[in-house]
Motif scaffolding. Structure first.
Motif, PDB file in Angstrom:
ATOM      1  N   ILE A 155     103.020   0.113  67.131  1.00 47.60           N
ATOM      2  CA  ILE A 155     101.732   0.391  67.780  1.00 47.60           C
ATOM      3  C   ILE A 155     100.640   0.518  66.733  1.00 47.60           C
ATOM      4  O   ILE A 155      99.544  -0.021  66.887  1.00 47.60           O
ATOM      5  CB  ILE A 155     101.829   1.651  68.668  1.00 47.60           C
ATOM      6  CG1 ILE A 155     102.760   1.364  69.855  1.00 47.60           C
ATOM      7  CG2 ILE A 155     100.455   2.101  69.143  1.00 47.60           C
ATOM      8  CD1 ILE A 155     103.160   2.590  70.655  1.00 47.60           C
ATOM      9  N   SER A 156     100.934   1.214  65.640  1.00 48.37           N
ATOM     10  CA  SER A 156      99.943   1.379  64.561  1.00 48.37           C
ATOM     11  C   SER A 156      99.577   0.045  63.933  1.00 48.37           C
ATOM     12  O   SER A 156      98.429  -0.173  63.540  1.00 48.37           O
ATOM     13  CB  SER A 156     100.477   2.318  63.480  1.00 48.37           C
ATOM     14  OG  SER A 156     100.672   3.614  63.991  1.00 48.37           O
ATOM     15  N   ALA A 165      96.023  -1.863  71.434  1.00 49.62           N
ATOM     16  CA  ALA A 165      97.267  -1.137  71.151  1.00 49.62           C
ATOM     17  C   ALA A 165      97.824  -0.510  72.420  1.00 49.62           C
ATOM     18  O   ALA A 165      99.041  -0.502  72.636  1.00 49.62           O
ATOM     19  CB  ALA A 165      97.029  -0.065  70.090  1.00 49.62           C
ATOM     20  N   THR A 177      98.385   6.636  73.608  1.00 56.07           N
ATOM     21  CA  THR A 177      98.279   5.635  72.544  1.00 56.07           C
ATOM     22  C   THR A 177      97.786   6.280  71.264  1.00 56.07           C
ATOM     23  O   THR A 177      98.284   5.976  70.178  1.00 56.07           O
ATOM     24  CB  THR A 177      97.346   4.480  72.962  1.00 56.07           C
ATOM     25  OG1 THR A 177      97.773   3.981  74.231  1.00 56.07           O
ATOM     26  CG2 THR A 177      97.359   3.354  71.952  1.00 56.07           C
ATOM     27  N   ARG A 181      99.477   5.929  67.672  1.00 52.19           N
ATOM     28  CA  ARG A 181      98.768   5.056  66.725  1.00 52.19           C
ATOM     29  C   ARG A 181      98.305   5.875  65.527  1.00 52.19           C
ATOM     30  O   ARG A 181      97.399   6.684  65.620  1.00 52.19           O
ATOM     31  CB  ARG A 181      97.577   4.403  67.415  1.00 52.19           C
ATOM     32  CG  ARG A 181      96.980   3.269  66.629  1.00 52.19           C
ATOM     33  CD  ARG A 181      95.957   2.557  67.469  1.00 52.19           C
ATOM     34  NE  ARG A 181      95.540   1.323  66.861  1.00 52.19           N
ATOM     35  CZ  ARG A 181      94.274   0.943  66.797  1.00 52.19           C
ATOM     36  NH1 ARG A 181      93.326   1.686  67.310  1.00 52.19           N
ATOM     37  NH2 ARG A 181      93.972  -0.189  66.233  1.00 52.19           N
ATOM     38  N   LYS A 183      96.608   5.163  62.761  1.00 53.12           N
ATOM     39  CA  LYS A 183      95.734   4.246  62.043  1.00 53.12           C
ATOM     40  C   LYS A 183      94.378   4.913  61.889  1.00 53.12           C
ATOM     41  O   LYS A 183      93.818   5.415  62.861  1.00 53.12           O
ATOM     42  CB  LYS A 183      95.613   2.953  62.856  1.00 53.12           C
ATOM     43  CG  LYS A 183      95.047   1.784  62.133  1.00 53.12           C
ATOM     44  CD  LYS A 183      95.126   0.559  63.043  1.00 53.12           C
ATOM     45  CE  LYS A 183      95.046  -0.707  62.252  1.00 53.12           C
ATOM     46  NZ  LYS A 183      95.220  -1.870  63.110  1.00 53.12           N
TER      47      LYS A 183
END
Length: 191
Positions: A155-156, A165, A177, A181, A183
């Motif tokens: 996902i990241s 994503a 999410t 995630r 990020k």
């Protein structure tokens, strides 16, 4: 680290010979690849059957309330599926098993006896792989991550926005999410 774990699983994946202890099941590298590329839980990977495999990708049946989605084939994803089907065919032939007529009864990943693999078997293989990796001294205990971490990393590593994503993961809420995630957004400075 994810690439190293997959490489280790691939190079050490085979049925153990007498006295061998550092092997892991030959299906493990491909299962890891699918978990990462499709952003799936281990149990979702274990549940894949031929009805989920289409000409252009994998239908991802999600658990825990996420929406099902479809992940298109990339060369890596297609290679993992081809390998698992070849392994399954060889195992079924070795044991003289009849090939089930219904696609839903043909699991993608099978044990050495030809039965559908369980989530517990994948977890056990994952733990054995990490035990081997840590004994080798290449990685440290703090480098270890869980099988579910492949979904997080997938996902990241999804390119695009948070909405992209979210769609790729099947999450129903943006909040979920965000939890998966890892990020950091890259932004421009104030002018």
């Amino acid at each position: 680290m994810i690439l190293w774990a997959k490489t280790h699983a691939r190079s050490n994946g085979r049925r153990p010979r007498k006295g061998e202890v550092n092997t892991v099941p030959s299906y493990l590298w491909a299962a890891l690849e699918i978990a990462y590329l499709c952003r799936m839980r281990g149990s979702e990977v274990a549940d894949i059957n031929d009805a989920d495999i289409r000409d252009d990708g994998i239908y991802c049946r999600r658990l825990k309330g996420s929406d099902d989605n479809f992940t298109e084939f990339s060369p890596r994803l297609e290679a993992a599926v081809i390998e698992l089907r070849a392994q399954r065919k060889a195992i079924w032939e070795r044991h003289g098993r009849a090939i089930p007529m219904r696609a839903t009864r043909r699991p993608l990943i099978v044990s050495t006896t030809g039965e559908a693999i369980s989530k517990g078997a994948i977890d056990s293989a994952w733990n054995r792989m990490w035990s081997n990796i840590l004994q080798s001294g290449y990685l440290e205990p703090e480098d270890r991550f869980k099988l579910h971490g492949l979904k997080h990393r997938g996902i990241s590593d999804t390119e695009g926005t948070l909405a992209d994503a979210r769609e790729a993961s099947g999450h129903k809420t943006e909040q979920m999410t965000v939890r998966y995630r890892h990020k950091v957004s890259r932004v421009k400075p104030v002018k």
